[in-house]
Scaffold this motif. Structure first.
Motif, mmCIF file in Angstrom:
data_model
loop_
_atom_site.group_PDB
_atom_site.id
_atom_site.type_symbol
_atom_site.label_atom_id
_atom_site.label_comp_id
_atom_site.label_asym_id
_atom_site.label_seq_id
_atom_site.Cartn_x
_atom_site.Cartn_y
_atom_site.Cartn_z
ATOM 1 N N HIS A 120 22.076 -1.882 -25.859
ATOM 2 C CA HIS A 120 23.498 -1.699 -26.126
ATOM 3 C C HIS A 120 24.220 -2.327 -24.947
ATOM 4 O O HIS A 120 23.874 -2.034 -23.817
ATOM 5 N N LYS A 172 28.217 -3.589 -23.337
ATOM 6 C CA LYS A 172 29.667 -3.505 -23.501
ATOM 7 C C LYS A 172 30.248 -4.886 -23.356
ATOM 8 O O LYS A 172 29.993 -5.575 -22.367
ATOM 9 N N LYS A 173 31.004 -5.330 -24.369
ATOM 10 C CA LYS A 173 31.696 -6.621 -24.278
ATOM 11 C C LYS A 173 33.145 -6.378 -24.655
ATOM 12 O O LYS A 173 33.410 -5.893 -25.752
ATOM 13 N N LYS A 174 34.023 -6.707 -23.737
ATOM 14 C CA LYS A 174 35.464 -6.534 -23.942
ATOM 15 C C LYS A 174 35.762 -5.127 -24.478
ATOM 16 O O LYS A 174 36.454 -4.962 -25.497
ATOM 17 N N GLY A 175 35.169 -4.133 -23.862
ATOM 18 C CA GLY A 175 35.449 -2.743 -24.218
ATOM 19 C C GLY A 175 34.711 -2.258 -25.452
ATOM 20 O O GLY A 175 34.723 -1.079 -25.762
ATOM 21 N N GLN A 176 34.050 -3.174 -26.176
ATOM 22 C CA GLN A 176 33.326 -2.768 -27.396
ATOM 23 C C GLN A 176 31.833 -2.725 -27.131
ATOM 24 O O GLN A 176 31.309 -3.522 -26.352
ATOM 25 N N VAL A 177 31.154 -1.796 -27.804
ATOM 26 C CA VAL A 177 29.701 -1.740 -27.657
ATOM 27 C C VAL A 177 29.067 -2.642 -28.704
ATOM 28 O O VAL A 177 29.396 -2.569 -29.887
ATOM 29 N N MET A 178 28.190 -3.532 -28.231
ATOM 30 C CA MET A 178 27.462 -4.393 -29.158
ATOM 31 C C MET A 178 25.972 -4.068 -29.007
ATOM 32 O O MET A 178 25.502 -3.830 -27.904
ATOM 33 N N ASN A 231 22.905 -6.096 -33.863
ATOM 34 C CA ASN A 231 24.031 -6.928 -34.321
ATOM 35 C C ASN A 231 23.937 -8.353 -33.808
ATOM 36 O O ASN A 231 24.224 -9.312 -34.518
#
Ligand SMILES: Cc1cc2nc3c(=O)[nH]c(=O)nc-3n(C[C@H](O)[C@H](O)[C@H](O)COP(=O)(O)OP(=O)(O)OC[C@H]3O[C@@H](n4cnc5c(N)ncnc54)[C@H](O)[C@@H]3O)c2cc1C
Lengths: 40, 477
Positions: free
Chosen positions: B215, B217-223, B227
């Motif tokens: 997991h 964090k990219k630009k505040g989002q969890v990827m 995915n």
């Protein structure tokens, strides 16, 4: 959930100047990871 | 004068040999036993397998390096270890018969034994599948791939399947690199529309890679890596199937069972499937000549070390200290195991047993970086023991970072790679009480041309380091 890799992202991934910058950043990231490793 | 023997000159053994040679080579007796007279840079065999790198570029001769470091080299295959009499039985490669290599300290760093026999019909010699897990295999695979390409050039549509060839296989990363490199190669040759590409794997989810996925964090989002890999496969038009344990291969057909116990088959024209990895498979004898192998190694032949074995998976997942710290056998304290050869306490990914009782579980990877780190630690501890009588180094996989660069096309102009940084390799939910038990600040993943440059750079720097050339110690494992 599938996130599509957009045209813009693909251009970013192959833009030589941006990627040169990412190359430097990636090297620093790996060194940071090595530094975080216990290495005792 | 102490005698140190290292079996295996791969990432773990070669790293250890350089540290041992530089610290002890002049005063003590260091011997490396290896099957071949060359070191093989495994990660670049992916490129050999798609005809993008000459095989010679992935090897170097060991003897000149060892001469520089005052290390003896014995080319041969170690077959048995006499733990009380302290010697290794070696079948010499030059036809000179058996030889005893005596030791005070022994480091077993033999990498993986490729268990093609574990899946009927698997493997390039006795089966119907290709492999990139050894250099001769990668060369043979390249040739078979080019035969497949020749058929495409004649207008035939071909089905290419890449993935894992055993329900408990590991090394999904290498297979992932291989399928994406095939995609790039076919694209370059204008043949991509002539091939159906399929990813077939034992992973619980895409991007699991035997490390329970990632997991970030990219630009505040969890990827998630799930995915991430989905989007790559989507972009490259690669079909995928996970949760499949391959049971058997016949010409043109792969038979598997899935998580639910359903049986199925997949057709192929060309396939590269990673076999199950086993440990060295030595026989161990005590002073009375009793076979004590079951006390020294687990069922897979991996060497038992200072891990906590026998925990159920949920307990293991909560117990990062179950992973070994010094890679030392508990009974014979002068025996160490590094790299793939040591027995892990369990899988990092959650195991799965299907209703038919078949375990379909991605085994824990011990990548080049991890193997190198463990090689260094074991060498430094052997040096400690010889010089000071006690060990001062320790690093568990739950305290270790790893970087992995998955090539997706080798070109320095329009290639790509996924750079994955993971810390710690084995999640530590106590120190990092988040969903994945990892440091979200360090753990990262990105894709782009810069990764392709990184992959090339790492090839060159590691070939430099592992030849013990100037500044080798400054290149981190
Ligand atoms: C195709 C492929 C691509 C990969 N790509 C990457 C990557 O990009 N990044 C990464 O980090 N990892 C990668 N890996 C994983 C990496 O190669 C392994 O993790 C690493 O090689 C393990 O190191 P090791 O020292 O344990 O074993 P090895 O490097 O396999 O070395 C073992 C050595 O022991 C010798 N040996 C074995 N048995 C005996 C015996 N009985 N007697 C004497 N000698 C013996 C072998 O000949 C060999 O030289 C890849 C693996 C493969 C197969």
């Amino acid at each position: 959930m599938t996130m599509k890799i957009s045209e813009k992202e693909q251009k970013y991934m192959n833009n030589k100047i941006i990627q040169f910058w990412r190359f430097i950043v990636l090297n620093l990231k790996i060194l940071k990871a090595v530094d975080h490793s216990k290495r005792s | 004068m102490a005698k140190v023997v290292v079996i295996g000159a791969g990432f773990a053994g070669q790293t250890a040999a350089l540290y041992l040679g530089s610290a002890l080579g002049k005063q003590h007796d260091i011997t490396v036993i290896n099957k071949y007279d060359v070191f093989g840079y495994t990660p670049s065999w992916v490129w050999v397998g798609v005809g993008q790198m000459n095989p010679e570029k992935t090897t170097f001769k060991l003897k000149p390096v060892y001469d520089k470091f005052h290390i003896n080299f014995l080319q041969g295959t170690a077959t048995a270890i006499y733990t009380d009499d302290q010697y290794v039985l070696v079948e010499r490669s030059d036809g000179g018969g058996e030889e005893k290599a005596a030791y005070d300290y022994l480091l077993i760093a033999t990498g993986a034994k490729l268990n093609f026999a574990g899946t009927p019909g698997l493997g390039p010699r006795d089966g119907y599948t290709s492999s990139i897990c050894s250099l001769p295999h990668a060369i043979d695979t390249r040739d078979r791939l080019f035969e497949t390409i020749a058929r495409m050039e004649k207008g035939e549509r071909q089905k290419i399947v890449v993935g894992t060839g055993h329900p408990d296989a590991t090394c999904q990363g290498a297979a992932f690199e291989y399928i994406t490199n095939i995609h790039k190669l076919l694209e370059k040759r204008g043949l991509r529309d002539k091939a159906d590409l399929l990813w077939l794997s034992n992973e619980r989810a895409l991007g699991d890679f035997g490390v329970r996925g990632l997991h970030i964090k990219k630009k505040g989002q969890v990827m998630t890596s799930d995915n991430f890999i989905r989007s790559v496969f989507d972009l490259y038009d690669i079909d995928w199937q996970v949760q499949k344990g391959v049971r058997e291969v016949e010409p043109g057909k792969i038979y598997w069972e899935d998580y639910e116990g359903a049986e199925g088959e997949t057709d192929f024209d060309f396939t590269m499937l990673i076999p199950q990895f086993l440990g060295p498979g030595f026989t161990y004898y005590d002073k009375d000549g009793n076979d004590i192998t079951s006390k020294m190694a687990n069922k897979g032949g991996f060497v038992l070390v200072d891990a906590i074995y026998g925990l159920d998976w949920d307990t293991l997942a909560e117990t990062p200290e179950a992973w070994p710290a010094v890679y030392q056998n508990r009974t014979y304290k002068n025996i160490f195991a590094a790299g793939i050869a040591f027995a892990p306490p369990g899988s990092i990914s959650r195991p799965h047993v299907n209703p038919n009782g078949l375990s379909i579980t991605a085994a824990p990877p011990r990548t080049g970086m991890i193997s190198g780190i463990i090689g260094r630690i074991t060498a430094l501890n052997i040096i400690d023991l010889i010089k000071r009588g006690r060990m001062t180094h320790a690093e568990r996989m739950s305290e270790m970072a790893a970087a992995c660069i998955a090539s997706m096309g080798d070109s320095l102009w329009d290639g790509s790679a996924a750079t994955i940084v993971i810390y710690p390799v084995v999640p530590d939910p106590r120190t990092y009480p988040n969903e994945q038990g990892r440091d979200m600040f360090v753990t990262d993943m990105e894709m782009g041309l810069a990764g392709a440059w990184m992959k090339r750079m790492i090839h060159s720097t590691f070939m430099h380091k592992l030849q013990g050339r100037i500044g080798w110690k400054f290149v981190p494992e």
